[in-house]
Design an enzyme around this catalytic site. Sequence first.
Site, PDB file in Angstrom:
ATOM      1  N   ASP A  34      70.652  16.051  60.950  1.00  0.00           N
ATOM      2  CA  ASP A  34      69.566  15.074  60.812  1.00  0.00           C
ATOM      3  C   ASP A  34      69.963  13.752  61.457  1.00  0.00           C
ATOM      4  O   ASP A  34      69.156  13.090  62.102  1.00  0.00           O
ATOM      5  CB  ASP A  34      69.275  14.815  59.327  1.00  0.00           C
ATOM      6  N   LYS A 116      49.318  32.318  48.107  1.00  0.00           N
ATOM      7  CA  LYS A 116      48.344  31.226  48.020  1.00  0.00           C
ATOM      8  C   LYS A 116      49.096  29.954  47.636  1.00  0.00           C
ATOM      9  O   LYS A 116      49.705  29.891  46.558  1.00  0.00           O
ATOM     10  CB  LYS A 116      47.275  31.549  46.978  1.00  0.00           C
ATOM     11  N   LYS A 294      42.990  38.945  52.879  1.00  0.00           N
ATOM     12  CA  LYS A 294      41.880  38.914  53.839  1.00  0.00           C
ATOM     13  C   LYS A 294      41.810  40.249  54.552  1.00  0.00           C
ATOM     14  O   LYS A 294      42.844  40.914  54.727  1.00  0.00           O
ATOM     15  CB  LYS A 294      42.133  37.846  54.914  1.00  0.00           C
ATOM     16  N   CYS A 436      53.032  37.996  -4.541  1.00  0.00           N
ATOM     17  CA  CYS A 436      52.393  36.906  -3.774  1.00  0.00           C
ATOM     18  C   CYS A 436      51.208  37.494  -2.993  1.00  0.00           C
ATOM     19  O   CYS A 436      51.382  38.456  -2.229  1.00  0.00           O
ATOM     20  CB  CYS A 436      53.399  36.278  -2.827  1.00  0.00           C
TER      21      CYS A 436
END
Length: 671
Positions: A34, A116, A294, A436
């Site tokens: 870079d 996507k 597609k 109970c």
Amino acid sequence: MTRAQAEKRIAKLKELIEDYRYRYHVLDESIISDEAADSLKHELSQLEDQYPDLITPDSPTQRVAGRPLPGFTSVPHKQRMLSLNDAFSYDELASWQERIKKILNLNKLEYFVDIKMDGLACALIYEDGQLTQGITRGDGYVGEDVTANVRTIESIPLKLRKTKNQSSLLSGRTEVRGEIVMYKADFLKLNEKRQAQAQAPFANPRNTAAGTIRQLDPQLVAGRKLYFRAYDIIRDNNPQTTNEDVYRVLRELGFLVNPMSKVCNSLDQIYSFAEAWQEKRQTLPFNTDGLVIKINDRRLYQAAGIAGKAPRGAIAYKYAAEEATTKVKDIIVSIGRTGTATPVAVLEPVVIAGSTVQMATLHNENEVRKKDIRIGDTVIVHKAGDIIPEVVEPLVKLRDGNERKFTMPIICPDCKKPLTKYKKEDAAWRCLNNSCPSRIWKQIEHYASKEALDIEGLGEKNVIALLDANLIDDQADVYKLKEVEIAKLDRFAEVSAHKLAAAIQAKKSPELSRFIYGLGIRHIGIQTAIDLAQHFKTIEELSKATVDQLSRVEGIGEVVAESVAEWFSEPRNLKLLAKLKDNDVWPKAARITSGPLNNTKVVVTGSLSGMSREEAAEKIRALGGTFQTSVGNDTDILVVGENVGSSKLKRANEIGVKQINQKQFLELTAK
Ligand code: IVH
């Protein structure tokens, strides 16, 4: 340096810097560091300072445009930017496929499938190969001119690269569409920086990318790392015949496209791709919530037409969301059938992975304290597959001071008897009162449940109604119920009362394993009940077994062995068994099952089409196999269905468990 020399040098520098950009962004290669690239850009910019007339718009120095804009201009799209319809399951994909095949009158189609991306759509206009405009999607018809901002995005070429066979794209108007995304790592770094500067953190990478691209100051945009990934070329007389071809050409033109995109020839192929990426998507640099599928053939894609806002020839396959945020309205304590007191968060209803979640377990008192979950908190709720939803964490930053801490009650919220800490598990409090009401109705409901005695019509609400009307006190009383008595209750009509009475009478000689499971002994799941049934063959033998004898059964540990022995030593339980016997209810002696799955331990993940989990489990057991609920070192096969959660598959991959799909499973069990 003379002007002529500078001109040559500038051209060379531009080419080299563009080559560096292309290799870095598109080919994922780094030929120089870079720092070295920056140094080339610096040299270029100094030469351009000297000869400003040599500056061209495609120069890499022109990525950061100068002054902030007063506002954005609206630009109409040459061709409308469409959205996609969503599919959430294999079945929905299948019906989409059927629909388009019918419309196109074809019985075979090729598909182009890509990830996507969760970003914002952008259209880039190139005139004679030069980037002239960047437009947001807007409402699909009209977007905003964000040219100055998109120019700062390095993965967008300012000039299209020359391609071998598609030189026509370099003259006239070529539009390239794609998604602008912010990478997850850059988003996290940005938020850390903001927090360090006491600025509010951004919500998610997509919103941040969208907000960034709509900034009027291009300098600010340049400071936030954004990426563009292309997916379409729009041009009059476009020479590409398939979407696969479009991706290839896009790459040649200098765009980054998703390398994992692929051609699929069937729904099954699409589905395997979807499943593979459901797991792997965490490793992508950007967020995704599904796939774009597609029709590969561009002419057929066009021919399928548009319905509403979406093309018929494409669809988005969405992974079900597994996490959502919501508010904790209250924290209550639920008493289970074995007396365990579990704190439960009562939530503002929220849809996760396709179903509405209103309660989430908080596991135990320690967990609530550790996570510091308070009443009134906004929390992240996680729901994976068929696992009970759980609270992941509170969003502490959203507190307004009105939140209340939870304290574990010291008495049972139902029977008001004191709650006791269980000896071995200090995190769990229990109601030890065998009478109970919460425990009793849950025990009866469990006894009648699908995996146990499978008495249809004896679910939670009906059990409570029968108890309230004093028609039953325990599981055995159920068999004495008379149709006329049931029919008198508000919840029942003549027909439903008749059905319930008949369902009860039909289940007087259950399978031993179902009966054992139905007794609701602490720590006894379905598989353990089956192991016990297979080993002891009759309930009489099981009831006489010592802890030592029980411990020697394969798959039974000490805790389970003690729990079983303890259950059969309690007079109350023995009385229940005697009462059941008096009512002619007694399990059949276990058969020895054997088949192709003998000694094979099988786990099922995701859903199987046309078969419930219980049915799959029954099938496995009927063929001599063991149905396991989680993947362990001893698991032999993982059956991978649809909408698969991540944990089982991950574990299976880690330890190398054989994986088969539903088709292979059916073949195996059909033998
Ligand atoms: S193809 C009709 N491919 O999803 C548009 N779109 O819901 C089809 N998207 O607006 C475009 N990743 O911005 C395509 N690999 C991908 C995509 C993708 C994300 C976006 C796109 C579109 C939206 C439709």
